[in-house]
Design an enzyme around this catalytic site. Sequence first.
Site, short mmCIF file in Angstrom:
data_model
loop_
_atom_site.label_atom_id
_atom_site.label_comp_id
_atom_site.label_asym_id
_atom_site.label_seq_id
_atom_site.Cartn_x
_atom_site.Cartn_y
_atom_site.Cartn_z
CG PHE A 1 2.32 -9.37 3.40
CD1 PHE A 1 2.87 -9.86 4.58
CD2 PHE A 1 3.20 -8.96 2.39
CE1 PHE A 1 4.24 -9.94 4.76
CE2 PHE A 1 4.57 -9.05 2.57
CZ PHE A 1 5.09 -9.53 3.76
CB CYS B 1 7.67 -0.28 5.66
SG CYS B 1 6.38 0.48 6.63
CB SER C 1 8.03 -3.39 -3.43
OG SER C 1 7.40 -3.42 -4.70
CD GLU D 1 3.59 6.30 3.72
OE1 GLU D 1 4.80 6.04 3.94
OE2 GLU D 1 3.06 7.36 4.08
CD GLU E 1 11.86 -2.79 2.55
OE1 GLU E 1 11.29 -2.40 3.58
OE2 GLU E 1 11.36 -2.71 1.41
#
Length: 511
Positions: free
Chosen positions: A159, A296, A241, A262, A396
């Site tokens: 997103f 990210c 994720s 990624e 994260e």
Amino acid sequence: MEFLKKLGIKKENFGASTGTQWIDSKTGEKLKIYSPATGEFIASVYQASEKNYDKIILKAHEAFLYWRNVPAPKRGDIVRQIGIRLREYKLLLGKLVSFEMGKSLQEGLGEVQEMIDICDFAVGQSRQLYGYTMASERANHRMYDQYHPLGIVTTISAFNFPVAVFSWNAMIAAVCGNVNIWKPSSKVPLSAIATQNIISKVLKENKLPEGIFSLIIGKGATIGEKLLEDKRINLISITGSTKVGRHAAEVISKRFGKSILELGGNNGIIITPDADLQIAIPSIVFGAVGTCGQRCTSTRRLIIHEKIYEKVRYSLLKAYKSLRIGNPLDEKNHVGPLIDLDAVRTFEDALIQLKKEGGKILFGGKVLKGKGYESGCYVSPAVVEAKNEYSIVQKETFAPILYLIKYSGDIANAIKIHNGVVQGLSSSIFSNNLRDVEAFLSAEGSDCGIANVNVGTSGAEIGGAFGGEKETGGGRESGSDAWKAYMRRQTNTINYGYTLPLAQGIKFEIK
């Protein structure tokens, strides 16, 4: 809104397209999309069914049989035309990205510019799909390697970048002779539909077959799993994720498919005693609060030498106090909302956990209420003091939380702290000390896929290969030689002589 109409967004939209044709997906569950900026309803999307999926795969396969034989520079010309069309729609599409996702208008426009830039890059790449010639040990033999298209490539995007990540994959894959199926995040499907409408015009103008650029919007548990398990799909590029990536990699590898992963980032910046804070502070702040901390590559850990810790902390707090938070379509604002209420809860939970572990909130950390914040998705970015070993710091958190971590001694200590997490995407050092900089870039330095000097962790250029190590996944997209991931490599040996010498001098004679 007028810009929605110009982008072909209706009140109700289909969630499946073969590139030139929209497929009726009304049998699927309806997604209702609300803007995190205002909380207002934008439009709905009927998610694709399994029947829609089968048609898209069929059309993609048929298109590949045609597309792979189109000369690469001709494929590049189609991508060039897509880039031109994106230029025409840049403002409109940038507004939609900002409104649907919540990032600032400047970032929304920047994301569309990234699409344009990768189209330009891919056009040049279409004439540079190079192999190598090797010297053979046998007389009258020639050896070389070459690259062929893989087939169907799938892009599963997240997103936080509703359109750019698609273009990194699809445009490079296209000039390599592949066809692309795009599964966007169900949180931001309208930006994908608008992009598909733009690309469709180019495909129709060039009388190209269905299936070169396809779109499928659907649940991860159904459509997503079918994509992962489908042996007809040769490569899947996944942004998401670590948990999602681990599951996907296991499923894809079982069928010997290829993947580009990624995944998560926990990006750190080292600030040495002689850092230039004039450029460091704005870089840190943008990296930490840009896209409301939902990149990210967002800056999450700031590793500061004890000699300048107080000075850096003071400068950061001053900068944070000047941040303007509000509607992302207002260009005066620096920070927009988080994507949804779940993200807000994650933000709050992380700060609660931080305090339990002994951390201290220096600034922000509140959910904003009142006029302009009716969606409930606005928060004040947090600056906190922490230690690298805290469990919450090791994770994260996809939200604007910046952890200040103090280090003492030499650069080796800072690097040890920096590398002391399981993620390995983007990293940075701000320093004017040549030895410290070179140590950071050396084999014993940063263990990330991206390592910058006097540049923040966020905002990578498309010319470089993008990706990270460790639990970030190891994949590479976009520039440099990342194009090779979208092709199958083949080594060729040609004997143009009249005898049959064997390699390694082996003798094999038949009378």
